[in-house]
Design a protein around this motif. Structure first.
Motif, PDB file in Angstrom:
ATOM      1  N   VAL A 167     -25.787  26.242  37.197  1.00  0.00           N
ATOM      2  CA  VAL A 167     -24.078  26.012  37.355  1.00  0.00           C
ATOM      3  C   VAL A 167     -23.568  26.065  35.851  1.00  0.00           C
ATOM      4  CG1 VAL A 167     -22.353  24.325  37.578  1.00  0.00           C
ATOM      5  CG2 VAL A 167     -24.427  24.789  39.472  1.00  0.00           C
ATOM      6  N   ARG A 168     -22.489  26.920  35.412  1.00  0.00           N
ATOM      7  CA  ARG A 168     -21.996  26.875  34.040  1.00  0.00           C
ATOM      8  C   ARG A 168     -20.724  26.365  34.342  1.00  0.00           C
ATOM      9  NH1 ARG A 168     -23.566  32.207  31.070  1.00  0.00           N
ATOM     10  NH2 ARG A 168     -22.902  30.878  29.412  1.00  0.00           N
ATOM     11  N   THR A 169     -20.210  25.903  33.077  1.00  0.00           N
ATOM     12  CA  THR A 169     -19.033  25.374  32.819  1.00  0.00           C
ATOM     13  C   THR A 169     -17.972  26.258  31.718  1.00  0.00           C
ATOM     14  OG1 THR A 169     -19.662  23.844  31.430  1.00  0.00           O
ATOM     15  CG2 THR A 169     -19.960  23.389  33.229  1.00  0.00           C
ATOM     16  N   GLY A 170     -16.857  25.935  31.874  1.00  0.00           N
ATOM     17  CA  GLY A 170     -16.031  26.548  30.924  1.00  0.00           C
ATOM     18  C   GLY A 170     -16.031  26.091  29.560  1.00  0.00           C
ATOM     19  N   ASN A 171     -16.628  24.898  29.216  1.00  0.00           N
ATOM     20  CA  ASN A 171     -16.635  24.406  28.071  1.00  0.00           C
ATOM     21  C   ASN A 171     -17.972  24.687  27.524  1.00  0.00           C
ATOM     22  OD1 ASN A 171     -17.958  22.631  29.757  1.00  0.00           O
ATOM     23  ND2 ASN A 171     -17.580  20.729  28.436  1.00  0.00           N
ATOM     24  N   GLY A 172     -19.061  25.389  28.021  1.00  0.00           N
ATOM     25  CA  GLY A 172     -20.317  25.615  27.478  1.00  0.00           C
ATOM     26  C   GLY A 172     -21.648  24.865  27.857  1.00  0.00           C
ATOM     27  N   LEU A 173     -21.192  24.405  29.032  1.00  0.00           N
ATOM     28  CA  LEU A 173     -23.061  23.831  29.665  1.00  0.00           C
ATOM     29  C   LEU A 173     -23.320  24.866  30.607  1.00  0.00           C
ATOM     30  CD1 LEU A 173     -21.468  20.264  31.017  1.00  0.00           C
ATOM     31  CD2 LEU A 173     -22.602  20.824  28.760  1.00  0.00           C
ATOM     32  N   LEU A 174     -24.723  24.880  30.492  1.00  0.00           N
ATOM     33  CA  LEU A 174     -25.600  25.644  31.475  1.00  0.00           C
ATOM     34  C   LEU A 174     -26.519  24.650  32.027  1.00  0.00           C
ATOM     35  CD1 LEU A 174     -26.662  29.372  31.241  1.00  0.00           C
ATOM     36  CD2 LEU A 174     -27.793  27.600  32.627  1.00  0.00           C
ATOM     37  N   CYS A 175     -26.309  24.561  33.522  1.00  0.00           N
ATOM     38  CA  CYS A 175     -27.459  23.498  34.192  1.00  0.00           C
ATOM     39  C   CYS A 175     -28.062  24.158  34.971  1.00  0.00           C
ATOM     40  CB  CYS A 175     -26.421  22.616  34.960  1.00  0.00           C
ATOM     41  SG  CYS A 175     -25.214  21.514  34.049  1.00  0.00           S
ATOM     42  N   SER A 176     -29.373  23.904  34.808  1.00  0.00           N
ATOM     43  CA  SER A 176     -30.425  24.573  35.828  1.00  0.00           C
ATOM     44  C   SER A 176     -31.627  23.673  36.056  1.00  0.00           C
ATOM     45  CB  SER A 176     -31.197  26.020  35.242  1.00  0.00           C
ATOM     46  OG  SER A 176     -31.337  25.761  33.952  1.00  0.00           O
ATOM     47  N   HIS A 177     -32.437  23.953  36.786  1.00  0.00           N
ATOM     48  CA  HIS A 177     -33.547  23.079  37.213  1.00  0.00           C
ATOM     49  C   HIS A 177     -34.523  22.999  35.763  1.00  0.00           C
ATOM     50  CE1 HIS A 177     -36.463  20.313  39.121  1.00  0.00           C
ATOM     51  NE2 HIS A 177     -37.302  21.417  38.835  1.00  0.00           N
ATOM     52  N   SER A 178     -34.626  24.213  35.391  1.00  0.00           N
ATOM     53  CA  SER A 178     -35.736  24.300  34.082  1.00  0.00           C
ATOM     54  C   SER A 178     -35.147  25.359  33.563  1.00  0.00           C
ATOM     55  CB  SER A 178     -37.046  24.305  34.522  1.00  0.00           C
ATOM     56  OG  SER A 178     -37.880  24.111  33.140  1.00  0.00           O
ATOM     57  N   LEU A 179     -36.111  25.926  32.647  1.00  0.00           N
ATOM     58  CA  LEU A 179     -35.622  27.271  31.794  1.00  0.00           C
ATOM     59  C   LEU A 179     -37.281  28.049  31.884  1.00  0.00           C
ATOM     60  CD1 LEU A 179     -33.705  25.744  28.706  1.00  0.00           C
ATOM     61  CD2 LEU A 179     -32.770  27.233  30.886  1.00  0.00           C
ATOM     62  N   PRO A 180     -37.146  29.362  31.360  1.00  0.00           N
ATOM     63  CA  PRO A 180     -38.463  29.881  31.297  1.00  0.00           C
ATOM     64  C   PRO A 180     -39.219  29.383  30.391  1.00  0.00           C
ATOM     65  CG  PRO A 180     -36.725  31.495  31.100  1.00  0.00           C
ATOM     66  CD  PRO A 180     -35.844  30.169  31.429  1.00  0.00           C
TER      67      PRO A 180
END
Length: 295
Positions: A167-180
């Motif tokens: 889930v991304r937001t217009g103010n620069g957040l990127l939410c995900s369960h984890s990252l590679p």
């Protein structure tokens, strides 16, 4: 029907609920590829791993204040809790409650892909130490639905496949369960967020969705590389046990737990610039400080 009431539904009712919620996610006008894009207004309540904690689910739901149409809630790692009933895992109920909440607030409630959901949907063994979770979950379906368990199991797969990877937001957040993880990066598809997921994305060790949800041991260099590639100011994730419920290991990475006694959540003002991880950590709200909702 209340999102807290799913036990009375039979196999057909639960399957229908999950399938309708899956369609709602896939048809979301905020969705592009496998990513949901939220506008730069309103509020987002970010959570960590939930792992079938019904009281915390109720608290999160109440604190999200979804009666406001510009308020959003992310939920992930919903299943495979520590508490068994008659020796089986009944966390299908948490999926059903989340599906109902999504239908009650379409476009506001965002169930997000996590490694335990992927493991369950694609029959990939996983354990948190008290047995093989995917088999315990299937045992729970058999215990509840008997000969009709397969109908619900297929709907669970449909529901999981429909979840966004981020889930991304217009103010620069990127939410995900984890990252590679750093080891996955040489073969990781950085374009995955802009396209629909394929079957091969869920493959153990090689799939983009698998690596995005299973990744561990991220470094600050990796986080900065991903931030540049994805134009993200701050990543918000889970997938790690945090004694204090929240952690800011790097300036662009905030981690959350929502499944134990020191669980935390973080509300974000989507109309303001994304904070640093340290700044966001100051706004973390312990779930212990939120009263249990009535009814």
């Amino acid at each position: 029907m209340s999102s807290a009431s799913v036990d009375h539904l039979g196999a057909t009712g639960v399957a229908d609920l999950l399938d309708r919620a899956a369609r709602s996610m896939l048809q979301d006008p905020l969705r592009r590829g496998c990513c949901v894009h939220l506008p730069a207004r309103g509020r987002l309540l970010a959570t960590g791993d939930l792992h079938d904690h019904p009281i915390h689910f109720q608290k999160v739901q109440a604190f999200a204040r979804l009666d406001r149409p510009d308020h959003h809630l992310i939920l992930h790692e919903l299943i495979h809790g520590e508490r068994l009933t008659h020796g089986v895992d009944l966390s299908w109920r948490m999926l059903a409650k989340t599906a109902q909440l999504r239908l009650e607030h379409p476009g506001q409630v965002h169930p997000m892909l996590a490694n335990h959901e992927i493991a369950q949907a694609f029959r990939q063994p996983v354990s948190k130490g008290a047995g093989e979770n995917t088999q315990l979950f299937r045992d729970g379906l058999d215990w509840t639905f008997g000969d009709e368990a397969g109908v619900v199991e297929q709907a669970v797969e449909n529901f999981v496949r429909a979840m966004p990877l981020a889930v991304r937001t217009g103010n620069g957040l990127l939410c995900s369960h984890s990252l590679p993880s750093p080891l996955a990066m040489p073969n990781f598809d950085l374009g995955v967020l802009d396209r629909e997921l394929r079957d091969d994305d869920f493959q153990v060790r090689t799939g983009a969705a698998w690596n995005m949800t299973w990744g561990r041991a991220q470094t600050e260099e990796l986080v900065e590389t991903l931030a540049k590639a994805w134009n993200a100011s701050l990543f918000v994730a889970g997938h790690k046990h945090l004694e204090d419920g929240v952690e800011a290991p790097f300036p662009r990475l905030l981690l959350l737990n929502t499944d134990h006694e020191r669980a935390s959540v973080v509300p974000f003002d989507l109309s303001a610039p994304a904070p640093s991880a340290g700044e966001a950590m100051l706004h973390a709200v312990p779930l212990a400080a939120i009263g249990a909702p009535h009814g």
